[in-house]
Write a protein that holds these residues in place. Structure first.
Motif, mmCIF file in Angstrom:
data_model
loop_
_atom_site.group_PDB
_atom_site.id
_atom_site.type_symbol
_atom_site.label_atom_id
_atom_site.label_comp_id
_atom_site.label_asym_id
_atom_site.label_seq_id
_atom_site.Cartn_x
_atom_site.Cartn_y
_atom_site.Cartn_z
ATOM 1 N N LYS A 157 0.823 -1.214 0.000
ATOM 2 C CA LYS A 157 0.000 0.000 0.000
ATOM 3 C C LYS A 157 0.856 1.263 0.000
ATOM 4 O O LYS A 157 0.528 2.245 -0.685
ATOM 5 N N HIS A 158 1.956 1.266 0.750
ATOM 6 C CA HIS A 158 2.868 2.405 0.696
ATOM 7 C C HIS A 158 3.408 2.597 -0.729
ATOM 8 O O HIS A 158 3.544 3.726 -1.204
ATOM 9 N N ALA A 159 3.707 1.490 -1.404
ATOM 10 C CA ALA A 159 4.235 1.562 -2.771
ATOM 11 C C ALA A 159 3.222 2.193 -3.727
ATOM 12 O O ALA A 159 3.600 2.960 -4.628
ATOM 13 N N LEU A 160 1.942 1.891 -3.544
ATOM 14 C CA LEU A 160 0.912 2.482 -4.406
ATOM 15 C C LEU A 160 0.916 4.002 -4.315
ATOM 16 O O LEU A 160 0.758 4.695 -5.332
ATOM 17 N N HIS A 161 1.101 4.528 -3.122
ATOM 18 C CA HIS A 161 1.115 5.982 -2.963
ATOM 19 C C HIS A 161 2.281 6.600 -3.728
ATOM 20 O O HIS A 161 2.120 7.637 -4.387
ATOM 21 N N GLY A 162 3.441 5.985 -3.653
ATOM 22 C CA GLY A 162 4.595 6.507 -4.382
ATOM 23 C C GLY A 162 4.363 6.526 -5.876
ATOM 24 O O GLY A 162 4.632 7.529 -6.556
ATOM 25 N N ALA A 166 3.495 9.998 -8.343
ATOM 26 C CA ALA A 166 4.331 10.310 -9.502
ATOM 27 C C ALA A 166 3.487 10.403 -10.774
ATOM 28 O O ALA A 166 3.679 11.302 -11.605
ATOM 29 N N LEU A 167 2.538 9.484 -10.929
ATOM 30 C CA LEU A 167 1.671 9.520 -12.109
ATOM 31 C C LEU A 167 0.867 10.818 -12.150
ATOM 32 O O LEU A 167 0.730 11.449 -13.212
ATOM 33 N N ARG A 168 0.356 11.240 -10.993
ATOM 34 C CA ARG A 168 -0.415 12.488 -10.938
ATOM 35 C C ARG A 168 0.429 13.676 -11.402
ATOM 36 O O ARG A 168 -0.045 14.550 -12.141
ATOM 37 N N LEU A 169 1.693 13.698 -10.981
ATOM 38 C CA LEU A 169 2.596 14.769 -11.381
ATOM 39 C C LEU A 169 2.895 14.750 -12.878
ATOM 40 O O LEU A 169 2.821 15.775 -13.569
ATOM 41 N N GLU A 170 3.225 13.580 -13.397
ATOM 42 C CA GLU A 170 3.613 13.470 -14.799
ATOM 43 C C GLU A 170 2.470 13.780 -15.754
ATOM 44 O O GLU A 170 2.705 14.280 -16.864
ATOM 45 N N HIS A 171 1.244 13.478 -15.339
ATOM 46 C CA HIS A 171 0.123 13.610 -16.280
ATOM 47 C C HIS A 171 -0.899 14.654 -15.862
ATOM 48 O O HIS A 171 -2.028 14.663 -16.362
ATOM 49 N N ASP A 172 -0.472 15.584 -15.024
ATOM 50 C CA ASP A 172 -1.314 16.742 -14.737
ATOM 51 C C ASP A 172 -1.625 17.500 -16.027
ATOM 52 O O ASP A 172 -2.743 17.970 -16.233
ATOM 53 N N LYS A 173 -0.642 17.569 -16.915
ATOM 54 C CA LYS A 173 -0.801 18.261 -18.194
ATOM 55 C C LYS A 173 -1.838 17.597 -19.089
ATOM 56 O O LYS A 173 -2.368 18.219 -20.033
ATOM 57 N N ASN A 175 -4.688 16.319 -17.938
ATOM 58 C CA ASN A 175 -5.973 16.372 -17.221
ATOM 59 C C ASN A 175 -6.348 15.011 -16.632
ATOM 60 O O ASN A 175 -7.520 14.638 -16.595
ATOM 61 N N ILE A 176 -5.346 14.269 -16.173
ATOM 62 C CA ILE A 176 -5.586 12.965 -15.545
ATOM 63 C C ILE A 176 -5.551 13.132 -14.029
ATOM 64 O O ILE A 176 -4.605 13.680 -13.472
ATOM 65 N N LYS A 177 -6.611 12.672 -13.388
ATOM 66 C CA LYS A 177 -6.769 12.823 -11.947
ATOM 67 C C LYS A 177 -6.418 11.523 -11.227
ATOM 68 O O LYS A 177 -6.585 10.431 -11.767
ATOM 69 N N VAL A 178 -5.971 11.650 -9.991
ATOM 70 C CA VAL A 178 -5.707 10.492 -9.132
ATOM 71 C C VAL A 178 -6.304 10.756 -7.756
ATOM 72 O O VAL A 178 -6.013 11.782 -7.139
ATOM 73 N N THR A 179 -7.142 9.843 -7.295
ATOM 74 C CA THR A 179 -7.697 9.915 -5.949
ATOM 75 C C THR A 179 -7.303 8.653 -5.189
ATOM 76 O O THR A 179 -7.650 7.545 -5.597
ATOM 77 N N MET A 180 -6.573 8.832 -4.102
ATOM 78 C CA MET A 180 -6.187 7.717 -3.242
ATOM 79 C C MET A 180 -7.198 7.611 -2.109
ATOM 80 O O MET A 180 -7.357 8.544 -1.321
ATOM 81 N N ILE A 181 -7.892 6.489 -2.035
ATOM 82 C CA ILE A 181 -8.862 6.244 -0.979
ATOM 83 C C ILE A 181 -8.197 5.372 0.088
ATOM 84 O O ILE A 181 -7.702 4.279 -0.211
#
Length: 263
Positions: A157-162, A166-173, A175-181
């Motif tokens: 689970k810690h690995a998923l956050h990492g 990173a994916l959220r940062l790379e693909h902000d451009k 318009n890709i969203k990431v929500t961690m529940i």
């Protein structure tokens, strides 16, 4: 964000949180794709939902990471697109580190981390091409701090956050969203199905899991977090305060979890 006319793909949809999501989202004027290993159970969930004509079933095993591209192609073909992927599938673990076979650690990483990552990466070009997409990842409070007897689970689970940060940062451009529940204790079969030291299932419910949030109540709060496109949402009872205590003092959360004697 609304679910109106969206296509939502849910993994781990055969029971627990995934089943609860299917039942509630089926009423949101969206189309659903339900995935887990057992097609017969998925069909049962589908038939219990409202508007089953807007629901497709796609069996998928998260441990088979080399065939995710084919699953993504099939999923897209069902309704022509994917708007939201809810990565809910996974397993848990209950055993002391010193007794736990490395094969158990490997299995948790293969399913909870690599399976989720492989599916998400296979879908990523579709999201990039559409300049839109939303990954929802069911992590855990154990992805933010730790507890005894859950070492492999905490690690995955810690690995998923990492990865997803990173994916959220790379693909902000794009318009890709990431929500961690991050669920706390939710009254599902996750503890019964948790792997023990030798890889066998625990087979019984944890006391704290049994006293956890009702699935329907949890799912309502989860859907609200998805609508708000939150980066992270901590959903549970008193245990959610552990996230904030960890930020304040790692030593204090260590002492508090020790005193809780959670197993």
């Amino acid at each position: 964000m609304t679910f109106n006319n969206k296509v939502v793909w849910i993994t781990g949809a055969s029971s627990g949180i995934g089943e609860g999501l299917a039942l509630q989202l089926a009423e949101q004027n969206c189309k659903l794709i339900l995935s887990s290993r057992r097609k017969d159970v998925l069909e049962y969930v589908k038939n219990n939902c409202s508007n089953p004509e807007n629901i497709a079933v796609l069996p998928l095993d998260l441990s088979e990471i080399n065939v995710m591209k084919a699953h993504v192609d099939e999923a897209i073909s069902l309704f022509g697109k994917i708007d939201i992927l809810i990565n809910n599938g996974g397993i848990s673990q209950r055993s002391p580190i010193i007794e736990t076979s490395i094969e158990v650690d490997k299995k948790l990483m293969e399913i909870d981390y690599l399976g989720t990552v492989a599916l998400s990466k296979a879908l990523l070009p579709h999201f990039v091409a559409n300049k839109s997409g939303h990954y929802v990842v069911v992590s855990s409070l154990m992805g933010k701090f730790a507890s005894s007897y859950r070492s492999a689970y905490c690690g995955a689970k810690h690995a998923l956050h990492g990865f997803f940060d990173a994916l959220r940062l790379e693909h902000d451009k794009d318009n890709i969203k990431v929500t961690m529940i991050c669920p706390g204790f939710v009254n599902t079969n996750v503890a019964k199905n948790a792997l023990t030291a030798d890889g066998s299932k625990q087979g019984y419910q944890d006391e704290m899991t049994d006293k956890g949030l009702d699935v329907n109540a949890f799912v309502k709060r989860m859907i609200k977090a998805i609508r708000k496109e939150k980066f992270e949402a901590y959903i549970g009872k008193f245990e959610t305060f552990g996230v904030y205590v960890k930020r304040l003092s790692p030593r204090l959360i260590h002492k508090l979890v020790l005193r809780s004697k959670v197993k």
